[in-house]
Design a protein around this motif. Sequence first.
Motif, PDB file in Angstrom:
ATOM      1  N   ARG A  96       0.823  -1.219   0.000  1.00  0.00           N
ATOM      2  CA  ARG A  96       0.000   0.000   0.000  1.00  0.00           C
ATOM      3  C   ARG A  96       0.852   1.262   0.000  1.00  0.00           C
ATOM      4  O   ARG A  96       0.345   2.350  -0.246  1.00  0.00           O
ATOM      5  CB  ARG A  96      -0.889   0.017   1.240  1.00  0.00           C
ATOM      6  CG  ARG A  96      -1.962  -1.051   1.205  1.00  0.00           C
ATOM      7  CD  ARG A  96      -3.274  -0.400   0.956  1.00  0.00           C
ATOM      8  NE  ARG A  96      -4.344  -1.376   0.887  1.00  0.00           N
ATOM      9  CZ  ARG A  96      -5.615  -1.047   0.894  1.00  0.00           C
ATOM     10  NH1 ARG A  96      -5.964   0.212   0.993  1.00  0.00           N
ATOM     11  NH2 ARG A  96      -6.546  -1.979   0.799  1.00  0.00           N
TER      12      ARG A  96
ATOM     13  N   TRP B  18      -2.539   4.026   8.277  1.00  0.00           N
ATOM     14  CA  TRP B  18      -3.350   5.044   7.588  1.00  0.00           C
ATOM     15  C   TRP B  18      -3.699   4.593   6.170  1.00  0.00           C
ATOM     16  O   TRP B  18      -4.719   5.008   5.602  1.00  0.00           O
ATOM     17  CB  TRP B  18      -2.599   6.375   7.593  1.00  0.00           C
ATOM     18  CG  TRP B  18      -3.341   7.500   6.941  1.00  0.00           C
ATOM     19  CD1 TRP B  18      -2.963   8.202   5.840  1.00  0.00           C
ATOM     20  CD2 TRP B  18      -4.596   8.071   7.355  1.00  0.00           C
ATOM     21  NE1 TRP B  18      -3.894   9.163   5.529  1.00  0.00           N
ATOM     22  CE2 TRP B  18      -4.915   9.112   6.447  1.00  0.00           C
ATOM     23  CE3 TRP B  18      -5.488   7.795   8.392  1.00  0.00           C
ATOM     24  CZ2 TRP B  18      -6.078   9.866   6.556  1.00  0.00           C
ATOM     25  CZ3 TRP B  18      -6.654   8.553   8.488  1.00  0.00           C
ATOM     26  CH2 TRP B  18      -6.931   9.574   7.583  1.00  0.00           C
ATOM     27  N   TYR B  20      -4.791   1.850   5.323  1.00  0.00           N
ATOM     28  CA  TYR B  20      -6.056   1.111   5.398  1.00  0.00           C
ATOM     29  C   TYR B  20      -7.037   1.998   6.177  1.00  0.00           C
ATOM     30  O   TYR B  20      -7.264   1.801   7.372  1.00  0.00           O
ATOM     31  CB  TYR B  20      -5.850  -0.235   6.098  1.00  0.00           C
ATOM     32  CG  TYR B  20      -4.912  -1.149   5.350  1.00  0.00           C
ATOM     33  CD1 TYR B  20      -5.403  -2.060   4.417  1.00  0.00           C
ATOM     34  CD2 TYR B  20      -3.540  -1.091   5.555  1.00  0.00           C
ATOM     35  CE1 TYR B  20      -4.540  -2.897   3.714  1.00  0.00           C
ATOM     36  CE2 TYR B  20      -2.669  -1.918   4.857  1.00  0.00           C
ATOM     37  CZ  TYR B  20      -3.174  -2.809   3.938  1.00  0.00           C
ATOM     38  OH  TYR B  20      -2.316  -3.633   3.246  1.00  0.00           O
ATOM     39  N   LYS B  21      -7.585   2.979   5.482  1.00  0.00           N
ATOM     40  CA  LYS B  21      -8.294   4.065   6.174  1.00  0.00           C
ATOM     41  C   LYS B  21      -9.554   3.606   6.910  1.00  0.00           C
ATOM     42  O   LYS B  21      -9.830   4.065   8.019  1.00  0.00           O
ATOM     43  CB  LYS B  21      -8.635   5.173   5.169  1.00  0.00           C
ATOM     44  CG  LYS B  21      -7.386   5.914   4.724  1.00  0.00           C
ATOM     45  CD  LYS B  21      -7.696   7.075   3.819  1.00  0.00           C
ATOM     46  CE  LYS B  21      -6.428   7.802   3.405  1.00  0.00           C
ATOM     47  NZ  LYS B  21      -5.431   6.932   2.711  1.00  0.00           N
ATOM     48  N   LEU B  22     -10.300   2.689   6.286  1.00  0.00           N
ATOM     49  CA  LEU B  22     -11.543   2.244   6.930  1.00  0.00           C
ATOM     50  C   LEU B  22     -11.225   1.569   8.267  1.00  0.00           C
ATOM     51  O   LEU B  22     -11.856   1.834   9.293  1.00  0.00           O
ATOM     52  CB  LEU B  22     -12.293   1.289   6.001  1.00  0.00           C
ATOM     53  CG  LEU B  22     -13.661   0.831   6.510  1.00  0.00           C
ATOM     54  CD1 LEU B  22     -14.610   2.028   6.647  1.00  0.00           C
ATOM     55  CD2 LEU B  22     -14.271  -0.215   5.596  1.00  0.00           C
ATOM     56  N   ASN B  23     -10.211   0.716   8.244  1.00  0.00           N
ATOM     57  CA  ASN B  23      -9.793   0.023   9.464  1.00  0.00           C
ATOM     58  C   ASN B  23      -9.318   1.023  10.513  1.00  0.00           C
ATOM     59  O   ASN B  23      -9.625   0.907  11.705  1.00  0.00           O
ATOM     60  CB  ASN B  23      -8.673  -0.964   9.116  1.00  0.00           C
ATOM     61  CG  ASN B  23      -8.248  -1.781  10.303  1.00  0.00           C
ATOM     62  OD1 ASN B  23      -9.081  -2.317  11.014  1.00  0.00           O
ATOM     63  ND2 ASN B  23      -6.953  -1.853  10.531  1.00  0.00           N
ATOM     64  N   VAL B  25     -10.172   4.237  10.810  1.00  0.00           N
ATOM     65  CA  VAL B  25     -11.267   5.055  11.348  1.00  0.00           C
ATOM     66  C   VAL B  25     -12.162   4.222  12.274  1.00  0.00           C
ATOM     67  O   VAL B  25     -12.546   4.672  13.354  1.00  0.00           O
ATOM     68  CB  VAL B  25     -12.095   5.671  10.189  1.00  0.00           C
ATOM     69  CG1 VAL B  25     -13.369   6.307  10.702  1.00  0.00           C
ATOM     70  CG2 VAL B  25     -11.250   6.694   9.442  1.00  0.00           C
ATOM     71  N   THR B  26     -12.451   2.984  11.871  1.00  0.00           N
ATOM     72  CA  THR B  26     -13.373   2.169  12.684  1.00  0.00           C
ATOM     73  C   THR B  26     -12.771   1.844  14.056  1.00  0.00           C
ATOM     74  O   THR B  26     -13.504   1.640  15.016  1.00  0.00           O
ATOM     75  CB  THR B  26     -13.752   0.857  11.964  1.00  0.00           C
ATOM     76  OG1 THR B  26     -12.562   0.211  11.529  1.00  0.00           O
ATOM     77  CG2 THR B  26     -14.662   1.111  10.790  1.00  0.00           C
ATOM     78  N   ARG B  27     -11.443   1.798  14.110  1.00  0.00           N
ATOM     79  CA  ARG B  27     -10.803   1.521  15.406  1.00  0.00           C
ATOM     80  C   ARG B  27     -11.133   2.642  16.407  1.00  0.00           C
ATOM     81  O   ARG B  27     -11.436   2.386  17.566  1.00  0.00           O
ATOM     82  CB  ARG B  27      -9.291   1.395  15.207  1.00  0.00           C
ATOM     83  CG  ARG B  27      -8.729   0.290  16.032  1.00  0.00           C
ATOM     84  CD  ARG B  27      -7.350  -0.166  15.737  1.00  0.00           C
ATOM     85  NE  ARG B  27      -6.427   0.766  15.173  1.00  0.00           N
ATOM     86  CZ  ARG B  27      -5.877   0.636  13.983  1.00  0.00           C
ATOM     87  NH1 ARG B  27      -6.208  -0.387  13.237  1.00  0.00           N
ATOM     88  NH2 ARG B  27      -5.013   1.514  13.525  1.00  0.00           N
TER      89      ARG B  27
END
Lengths: 334, 266
Positions: A96, B18, B20-23, B25-27
């Motif tokens: 990534r 960062w 993996y933004k969804l992961n 934010v959900t944390r």
Amino acid sequence: MTEIIKATNLSKTYQSRGKAVTAVSHINFSVNQGELFGLFGPNGAGKSTIVRMLTTLLAPTGGTATVNGFDVVRQEMQVRASIGLVTADERSFYGRLTARQNLQFYAAMQNVPRGQIPQRIGEVLALFGLSHKADAATQSLSTGQKQRLNIARALIHNPPILFLDEPTKSMDVQTSDFVKALIRDELVNQQGKTVVFISHELYEMENFCDRVIILANGTVQAVGTPAELGALLPRRALFRLVVEGNPAALAQGWQALDGVESVTEISRGATQTTFDIALADERVWFAVLAVIEGGNGRLESYHRADDESLRRIVAHFSGGELTAENAEDAEKKR
Amino acid sequence: MTAAKLLALITHNFRLAWAYKLNFVTRYLGMIISVLLFFFLDQLLQRGGAGQVEGGTYFTFLIIGGAFSKFLELSSHAFSANLREEMLQGTIEPLLVTATPVTLALLGPSSWMLLEGVLLVLIQLGVGTAVGADFSQANWGTAVLVLLVSLSSLISYGIFSAAFVIVFKRGDPMNWFINSVAYVFSGVFFPVELLPAWLRIISYALPFTYALRALRGALMRGETIAEVGGDLLVLGGFTAVLLPLSLFALRYAIRHLKQTGELAHY
């Protein structure tokens, strides 16, 4: 010549379910500074084990080895600061993150001073034609681009020694040629780096490596330049001939000659017969021709079914059988 | 050099998190939602006439327990989780052939997760305060000291966990221990005094019990360092025993790794 890598009685034995399995047994060799050194052997010969010991990833169970003058067991950190390692597996990146971010991380881990990191990244990316991919996520790069980036990563701290374990494995022919030319011309000839090039493909090594070590079953079979290794061979020769004439009489005439090891009839047509003739000494070839002339036969065509390539050398040192069939098959693959 | 590397590791692992933004934010969202869960649980108990717990509201008690449990989970799990991730994606070998001490290369990638643990604790306490948790009596200096001493003890479990991952790849008894035994017996959601006396023996054998008790003392009742000194001493004792043992286990695991060459196996 300065010996920059030296292995003395280097051995590795694994314990597997209570049994000792020897992967590398008492090998001795040295690599000179600025040399492009080939480590060749079939799968399971012990190549990767040797490289892993020399790069401190694996502890030897016997013998010693030094890299850039540092002991691989007692001076691990100094050894690692002196080397770059590229493996055939291009999964050495955080997919990534961009190429630049990956290189920034490895540069910091390799003690490249912070102020020099951007410049160094620019240099290695440009060297491998990847400047335009600096800000692309590494997972979006092609396999060949990843492998080029892999070599760039290994060079990020400008080490004097590079270990390249099948670095061109996943590359197309053009990219592979580009990378090999870069290794030979830029890294070895221009920058004076020492490169240990590991492969189980002989065509990778011919006309490329300065010297080659041939391994089989964890032991060294031979070390030298391709020419030196060739000179060690007995002057055996294998010819394939297509002749016109009485096949039985010709075969009988050849078998009567001193120095003819075997005569094998391969195929028989209406007028022509194909033979394989193995000679203990290639100079007997003239006597073979004389038998054809003396028997009123005619030589339609012939070729050396063996050759002086590394393939023949390997076949000799690893005890492989040399026949016209497997020699031709290998030739076609090349 | 080590400080520069640590900074590089933190930056690198923040970038990875960062990415993996969804992961990511959900944390943080999960942390906020758990505050709401604690709030309504407290409301329910108050209807039933529940009084104060350890000198404060049950909500405040839960907020501290919840924040600490997150901190506990991250700090003990960070090393093994990151290590296994590096092994799976194949980045551990390139990292280990860099001029970085093996211990730092193996444990360093968790540095961001540890910092994030502290951040999540602060967020939970902050959101909790906004919703009604009472920290008016808090002695923040004592609380920070308790957290630091606790961290050194918790890290030992994390290092043990990393050693297990290096040798066994899967099957991490430390993680199981933290997620089951520690949660029930260290007073995360209820005071350990509610446990039968014979089960309380387990509670007092866990460093987390002392850490939580000292933390609640500092945050709910404003206790000073001298007042929580007993718990801090016990925590220090746990650290003095567990930290060298865990480092010994890690050294053994690294030696095992170098002998077997199983680094790339997973």
